[in-house]
Motif scaffolding. Structure first.
Motif, PDB file in Angstrom:
ATOM      1  N   GLY A 239       0.793  -1.213   0.000  1.00  0.00           N
ATOM      2  CA  GLY A 239       0.000   0.000   0.000  1.00  0.00           C
ATOM      3  C   GLY A 239       0.828   1.267   0.000  1.00  0.00           C
ATOM      4  O   GLY A 239       2.041   1.255   0.294  1.00  0.00           O
ATOM      5  N   VAL A 240       0.185   2.373  -0.320  1.00  0.00           N
ATOM      6  CA  VAL A 240       0.860   3.669  -0.291  1.00  0.00           C
ATOM      7  C   VAL A 240       1.184   4.083   1.132  1.00  0.00           C
ATOM      8  O   VAL A 240       1.932   5.042   1.347  1.00  0.00           O
ATOM      9  N   ASP A 241       0.632   3.375   2.102  1.00  0.00           N
ATOM     10  CA  ASP A 241       0.949   3.649   3.506  1.00  0.00           C
ATOM     11  C   ASP A 241       2.216   2.940   3.956  1.00  0.00           C
ATOM     12  O   ASP A 241       2.578   2.984   5.131  1.00  0.00           O
TER      13      ASP A 241
ATOM     14  N   LEU B 165       2.737  -0.285   4.022  1.00  0.00           N
ATOM     15  CA  LEU B 165       2.450  -1.579   4.617  1.00  0.00           C
ATOM     16  C   LEU B 165       2.018  -2.584   3.552  1.00  0.00           C
ATOM     17  O   LEU B 165       1.421  -2.216   2.537  1.00  0.00           O
ATOM     18  N   THR B 166       2.319  -3.833   3.795  1.00  0.00           N
ATOM     19  CA  THR B 166       1.824  -4.901   2.941  1.00  0.00           C
ATOM     20  C   THR B 166       0.455  -5.320   3.444  1.00  0.00           C
ATOM     21  O   THR B 166       0.314  -5.781   4.582  1.00  0.00           O
ATOM     22  N   HIS B 167      -0.549  -5.150   2.612  1.00  0.00           N
ATOM     23  CA  HIS B 167      -1.941  -5.474   2.970  1.00  0.00           C
ATOM     24  C   HIS B 167      -2.219  -6.915   2.570  1.00  0.00           C
ATOM     25  O   HIS B 167      -2.016  -7.308   1.418  1.00  0.00           O
ATOM     26  N   LYS B 168      -2.714  -7.720   3.526  1.00  0.00           N
ATOM     27  CA  LYS B 168      -2.949  -9.134   3.246  1.00  0.00           C
ATOM     28  C   LYS B 168      -3.921  -9.712   4.272  1.00  0.00           C
ATOM     29  O   LYS B 168      -4.314  -9.046   5.227  1.00  0.00           O
ATOM     30  N   GLU B 169      -4.281 -10.975   4.077  1.00  0.00           N
ATOM     31  CA  GLU B 169      -5.161 -11.676   4.994  1.00  0.00           C
ATOM     32  C   GLU B 169      -4.378 -12.180   6.204  1.00  0.00           C
ATOM     33  O   GLU B 169      -3.227 -12.628   6.085  1.00  0.00           O
ATOM     34  N   ALA B 170      -5.006 -12.145   7.359  1.00  0.00           N
ATOM     35  CA  ALA B 170      -4.393 -12.714   8.561  1.00  0.00           C
ATOM     36  C   ALA B 170      -4.342 -14.235   8.440  1.00  0.00           C
ATOM     37  O   ALA B 170      -5.278 -14.853   7.926  1.00  0.00           O
ATOM     38  N   PRO B 171      -3.252 -14.859   8.893  1.00  0.00           N
ATOM     39  CA  PRO B 171      -3.159 -16.325   8.795  1.00  0.00           C
ATOM     40  C   PRO B 171      -4.167 -17.039   9.685  1.00  0.00           C
ATOM     41  O   PRO B 171      -4.628 -18.135   9.355  1.00  0.00           O
ATOM     42  N   THR B 172      -4.517 -16.421  10.797  1.00  0.00           N
ATOM     43  CA  THR B 172      -5.519 -16.972  11.694  1.00  0.00           C
ATOM     44  C   THR B 172      -6.344 -15.828  12.269  1.00  0.00           C
ATOM     45  O   THR B 172      -5.898 -14.667  12.299  1.00  0.00           O
TER      46      THR B 172
ATOM     47  N   ALA C  44       5.805  -6.326  11.876  1.00  0.00           N
ATOM     48  CA  ALA C  44       6.130  -4.980  11.413  1.00  0.00           C
ATOM     49  C   ALA C  44       6.053  -4.921   9.892  1.00  0.00           C
ATOM     50  O   ALA C  44       6.505  -5.833   9.191  1.00  0.00           O
ATOM     51  N   GLY C  45       5.456  -3.844   9.392  1.00  0.00           N
ATOM     52  CA  GLY C  45       5.368  -3.643   7.955  1.00  0.00           C
ATOM     53  C   GLY C  45       4.202  -4.343   7.286  1.00  0.00           C
ATOM     54  O   GLY C  45       4.081  -4.314   6.058  1.00  0.00           O
TER      55      GLY C  45
END
Length: 505
Positions: free
Chosen positions: A334-336, A338-345, A352-353
């Motif tokens: 993302g432009v923020d 951070l890597t945007h993704k689904e939580a594993p659980t 971090a990040g």
């Protein structure tokens, strides 16, 4: 199709004035019921104005009814839709609404605006003597079709509602507090109107004598047949639904678009899968679908809100082979930063990040290949499309006689377009095929205004939504029959106490 509103045009010219003299504007044009509805052009303008109510009357508020807000009622309140924002959409997403919810009130208002405009057009068109009877029949059929969409949506959401028709135009009672009308009585009106529309409307508008171009966004015979079939499905009149969907198929003009992703691209305004859709042009009467559905902090589609997203639970129900599973923004930088993704659980803490997204944005109305990043977009919204006809016929046939080669073949046609795993007849009985149909309708038609009505019709709203809420670690809040219908908006109850919310959430 271009749509125009009938507006009040006032031109004022001030030749002389002083500080102590009143300014009296001169009215050059005052379009009212006394000088309108004289020519066929007047009639066409009135008809087009009602179509405009499907999304909002003008650029600046083209996010109402079928071009965004209606989805709050039909999808956010199910196992499919999710909104991480608070307030009104958050209530709906958590299945914890009440009569003060602003999105309920807004949808009610916009639907009744369409009904009011349709009734006014029907009343005045019926009295016209300057157009042919054939032209009058055409225009009235279009208006009654649009009104039928509105009342079907109202009764899906609220059940018994106040029925207002063109008969109320002649002697309006603005301060009356009318009682609600039963769904059965409203359905009877819709059946009559739609049967009339089927017998009147053309298959398409090529070389039409009333419209100068092939207006693909107008009501057609196939659209009226499909809408009536959907009403019969709701009534569980399976044979009538089966017959009508077969008639739509036998028209020979509809077919599935080659790819699911291509069907929803912004530049695909109309194709052979469209039966009835709300059309837009980004430069003239664009909508805000891209803003509401686009992903947060995305590097390409920037400044989007991810307001109407999909639950991870629903996303993960797709098979990996299914092309429809590729229609989501599942992971991006993302432009923020951070890597945007689904939580594993569920409930996992991100490193971090990384940002674990609470839901996932769909590409259905947020085309990632869009060349520009303007505020308004030109996406079409399909109210009725051919895949729904195929699945509806399969549903009706299954209820009549269980799974057959034809009914399973219809579902597999829809699946094949997306390379999804095919159903096998020997593995299904009537009950398991019913479940497979409901699941397929979710995968195919999410955020097309169908999910809540589907769950109710299948008798699975409480079962499916509570099961999702439990998997998501949320309170299981759905109780039937209390939640079969939404509560009437409190601002409407205050006006008309006959809108009784006793027994509704």
């Amino acid at each position: 199709m271009k749509k125009y509103n009938i507006t009040l045009i006032i031109a004022a010219v001030f030749l002389q004035f002083s500080c102590n003299k009143n300014l009296d504007p001169k009215v050059y044009s005052n379009l009212t019921s006394t000088n309108a509805f004289h020519t066929q052009s007047d009639a066409v303008a009135a008809v087009n104005a009602v179509y405009a109510r499907l999304k909002g009357p003008a650029v600046g508020d083209n996010f109402d009814y079928w071009t965004v807000r209606h989805f709050a009622l039909t999808d956010l309140t199910t196992d499919v839709g999710h909104c991480d924002y608070g307030g009104d959409p958050g209530q709906l997403s958590l299945v914890q609404w009440n009569s003060a919810n602003g999105l309920l009130a807004e949808d009610w208002k916009q639907i009744y605006k369409l009904i009011a405009d349709a009734n006014n057009a029907i009343y005045n068109l019926s009295a016209m003597t300057t157009i042919s009877n054939d032209a009058k029949s055409q225009f009235l059929a279009e208006m009654k079709f649009l009104r039928a969409i509105a009342y079907l949506d109202l009764t899906d959401a609220w059940g018994p509602v106040v029925l207002v028709t063109e008969k109320d135009i002649a002697n309006p009672k603005y301060t009356s507090q009318p009682p609600v009308t039963s769904v059965a009585t409203i359905d009877a009106l819709l059946i009559s109107d739609l049967e009339g529309a089927i017998s009147t409307l053309p298959v398409d508008y090529q070389n039409n004598k009333y419209y100068s171009t092939n207006d693909v966004g107008r009501a057609t015979k196939g659209a009226a047949m499909t809408l009536l079939a959907k009403l019969y499905l709701r009534q569980h009149q399976w044979q009538k639904a089966a017959d009508l969907t077969k008639q739509v198929m036998d028209l020979g003009i509809y077919q599935l678009y080659p790819t699911y992703a291509g069907l929803f691209k912004e530049d695909n305004k109309w194709c052979s899968e469209n039966i009835f859709s709300v059309l837009s042009d980004a430069n003239v009467n664009g909508t805000e679908l891209l803003n509401h559905f686009g992903p947060l902090n995305h590097p390409v589609l920037t400044d989007r809100w991810q307001y109407y997203a999909v639950t991870w639970d629903f996303y993960n129900s797709y098979g990996d082979e299914d092309d429809r599973k590729k229609m989501f923004f599942t992971e991006y930088d993302g432009v923020d930063g951070l890597t945007h993704k689904e939580a594993p659980t569920l409930g996992a803490t991100p490193p971090a990040g990384v940002l674990y997204m609470p839901d996932v944005a769909t590409m259905k109305y947020a085309d990632p290949s869009r060349a520009d990043n303007t505020y308004y977009d030109g996406h079409s919204v399909d109210i009725l499309r051919y895949a729904d006809v195929l699945l509806s016929r399969a549903e009706a046939l299954n209820e009549l006689s269980g799974p057959t080669a034809e009914s399973i073949g219809l579902v597999n046609m829809v699946k094949a377009r997306s390379h999804a795993k095919q159903l096998v007849m020997g593995e299904l009985n009537q009950s398991s095929f019913r479940d497979a149909l409901l699941q397929e309708r979710g995968w195919e038609l999410y955020y097309e205004g169908k999910r809540r009505a589907d769950l109710m019709r299948f008798g699975k709203y409480d079962v499916v939504v509570n099961a999702y809420l439990k998997r998501a670690g949320l309170n299981q809040t759905v109780t039937l029959p209390r939640d079969q219908y939404f509560p009437y908006p409190i601002n409407q109850v205050n006006i008309n106490p006959n809108l009784n919310n006793s027994g509704r959430q």
